[in-house]
Design an enzyme around this catalytic site. Sequence first.
Site, PDB file in Angstrom:
ATOM      1  N   ARG A 181      38.279  32.209  44.836  1.00 58.68           N
ATOM      2  CA  ARG A 181      37.876  33.346  44.143  1.00 58.68           C
ATOM      3  C   ARG A 181      37.575  32.432  43.118  1.00 58.68           C
ATOM      4  O   ARG A 181      38.584  32.119  42.432  1.00 58.68           O
ATOM      5  CB  ARG A 181      39.207  34.076  43.732  1.00 58.68           C
ATOM      6  CG  ARG A 181      38.809  35.330  42.780  1.00 58.68           C
ATOM      7  CD  ARG A 181      40.162  36.423  42.390  1.00 58.68           C
ATOM      8  NE  ARG A 181      39.730  37.179  41.368  1.00 58.68           N
ATOM      9  CZ  ARG A 181      40.257  36.667  40.176  1.00 58.68           C
ATOM     10  NH1 ARG A 181      41.500  36.480  39.920  1.00 58.68           N
ATOM     11  NH2 ARG A 181      39.691  38.125  38.923  1.00 58.68           N
ATOM     12  N   HIS A 185      34.808  36.943  33.783  1.00 58.49           N
ATOM     13  CA  HIS A 185      36.713  36.765  33.463  1.00 58.49           C
ATOM     14  C   HIS A 185      36.536  36.533  32.299  1.00 58.49           C
ATOM     15  O   HIS A 185      36.543  35.218  32.263  1.00 58.49           O
ATOM     16  CB  HIS A 185      36.714  35.325  34.750  1.00 58.49           C
ATOM     17  CG  HIS A 185      37.999  35.217  34.216  1.00 58.49           C
ATOM     18  ND1 HIS A 185      38.808  35.644  36.262  1.00 58.49           N
ATOM     19  CD2 HIS A 185      39.057  34.903  33.549  1.00 58.49           C
ATOM     20  CE1 HIS A 185      40.303  35.202  35.409  1.00 58.49           C
ATOM     21  NE2 HIS A 185      40.380  35.357  34.133  1.00 58.49           N
ATOM     22  N   GLU A 203      41.192  41.491  35.018  1.00 56.19           N
ATOM     23  CA  GLU A 203      41.916  42.213  33.711  1.00 56.19           C
ATOM     24  C   GLU A 203      41.526  42.824  32.514  1.00 56.19           C
ATOM     25  O   GLU A 203      41.351  42.061  31.116  1.00 56.19           O
ATOM     26  CB  GLU A 203      42.713  41.127  33.167  1.00 56.19           C
ATOM     27  CG  GLU A 203      43.358  40.104  34.632  1.00 56.19           C
ATOM     28  CD  GLU A 203      44.659  39.708  34.539  1.00 56.19           C
ATOM     29  OE1 GLU A 203      45.283  38.386  32.473  1.00 56.19           O
ATOM     30  OE2 GLU A 203      45.395  38.546  35.191  1.00 56.19           O
ATOM     31  N   ASN A 247      46.585  40.965  39.614  1.00 53.02           N
ATOM     32  CA  ASN A 247      47.472  40.115  39.311  1.00 53.02           C
ATOM     33  C   ASN A 247      49.024  39.858  38.748  1.00 53.02           C
ATOM     34  O   ASN A 247      48.830  40.710  37.644  1.00 53.02           O
ATOM     35  CB  ASN A 247      46.775  39.391  38.246  1.00 53.02           C
ATOM     36  CG  ASN A 247      45.362  38.879  38.297  1.00 53.02           C
ATOM     37  OD1 ASN A 247      44.864  38.660  39.432  1.00 53.02           O
ATOM     38  ND2 ASN A 247      44.335  38.489  37.360  1.00 53.02           N
TER      39      ASN A 247
HETATM   40  C1  FCB Z   1      45.250  35.564  33.892  1.00 50.21           C
HETATM   41  C2  FCB Z   1      44.421  35.100  34.022  1.00 50.21           C
HETATM   42  C3  FCB Z   1      44.041  33.511  34.283  1.00 50.21           C
HETATM   43  C4  FCB Z   1      44.796  32.335  34.152  1.00 50.21           C
HETATM   44  C5  FCB Z   1      46.455  33.364  34.549  1.00 50.21           C
HETATM   45  C6  FCB Z   1      47.271  32.526  33.774  1.00 50.21           C
HETATM   46  O1  FCB Z   1      45.767  37.147  32.659  1.00 50.21           O
HETATM   47  O2  FCB Z   1      43.250  36.170  34.756  1.00 50.21           O
HETATM   48  O3  FCB Z   1      42.937  33.607  33.568  1.00 50.21           O
HETATM   49  O4  FCB Z   1      44.450  32.451  32.753  1.00 50.21           O
HETATM   50  O5  FCB Z   1      46.341  34.600  33.662  1.00 50.21           O
END
Ligand code: FCB
Length: 450
Positions: free
Chosen positions: A77, A121, A166, A294
């Site tokens: 990914r 992202h 996110e 996540n």
């Molecule tokens: C998440 C993010 C990723 C990374 C992890 C530790 O929130 O999506 O980019 O920084 O945390």
Amino acid sequence: MTSLSFPDDFVWGAATAAYQIEGAARDDGRAPSIWDTFSRTPGRVAAGHTGDVACDHYHRYPEDVALMASLGLRAYRFSVSWPRIQPDGSGPINPRGLDFYDRLVDALLAAGIDPLVTLYHWDLPQSLEDNGGWPARDTAYRFAAYASAVYGRLGDRVRSWTTLNEPWCAAYLGYGSGVHAPGRQDAAAAFRSVHHLLLAHGLAATALRAGGAGTVAITLNPAAVLPADPASEADAHAVRMVDGLHNRVFLDPLLAGGYPPDVLAHIERFTDLSHVHEGDEKTIGAPIDVLGVNYYSPTYVAARSGAPGGGGAYPGTEDIHFLPPSGPVTGMGWQIEPSALTTLLVRLHTDYPGTPLMITENGAAFDDTGPDHDRISYLDGHLRAVHAAIAQGVDVRGYLVWSLLDNFEWHDGYAKRFGIIHVDYETQRRTLKHSALWYRDVITRASLPA
Ligand code: FCB
């Protein structure tokens, strides 16, 4: 000895994100994103680190793909950098930016690794921020156009498309608490960003689907929000409010037909709802094939009068106490509690039935002074938690470790190392950590010892 087996078609992989690993910030026509601006602003990122060079993955991707193959990863990914593809966030497409992802996808496919593309992202083109950023509705339409351009080039080979990573962080940390780019602190802007990110997702998901995309997804960081005292009604109320702001505000319009009324009422304390147009919720609710999850750590809350609440990341949560971590923590200071992941997955399955789940990030930063047994134990515990959810009937399709490589950990810079592969930032030398070899063996067996 019996063992905990995972389904035959379970997807084993690892994840990264463009700004955190690529470097090459000025190469081949790339323009600045909000993270370039933010990291180059003194005081924003620890030690003044930037993503200018990062892991130099832009140039070293063949070596990185070879490392993935050596670990037996089935899927990788990664995210696409919008300012490489469309430097101003609108208007002309930069073919040299697309060329990079073209090469990367071909290298992955040649190595038998399934490319899982995330379109956003967090690296919004700075020009779009200058025009209002995510609080502005137009950004959602710009995102859909960009998504179509990437799909147009890679859609013949990439099956799996994730719109956003996110959006909670992009909205609340970017525009609420300001610890992420663009660093604004304005609750109304954060709430409008939530909606425009969701709208961006819906518009892009519709366009991808119309173009024939195989799998359309979004990745959230749903919080496992838990009460300090399970017997307290007041704590249950605090849980519901935090869950509303963090989880239901995204999950309900994506998967349950529209925004929850209690959360809309909360938002109206900060902004009117004129930014939510007729028909938007229908757009946002376009069907998805997978929900990416996540997960790192649980969130414990309690009702406590006079408590400051969760600050700009949780506007309007005064009188709620966010408990400090207790028990074992990672190098980020994040509480380690795998069972909360099982609870979260079962809850998603129960409250939003019918949508397959995929763990799109899970992992831990540690100091890595020796063999990283602490990371192995974290990963092992969380894989068991995923297994426990599957055993309870939750449809979890795969697990992606965060992260393949040590990388730029946002406002913590390079100090926090999440990789299963160590990166020496002086020499760019990659070294497999013990956790990488452990993960390779887990993948080979598709099981854990009982
Ligand atoms: C998440 C993010 C990723 C990374 C992890 C530790 O929130 O999506 O980019 O920084 O945390």
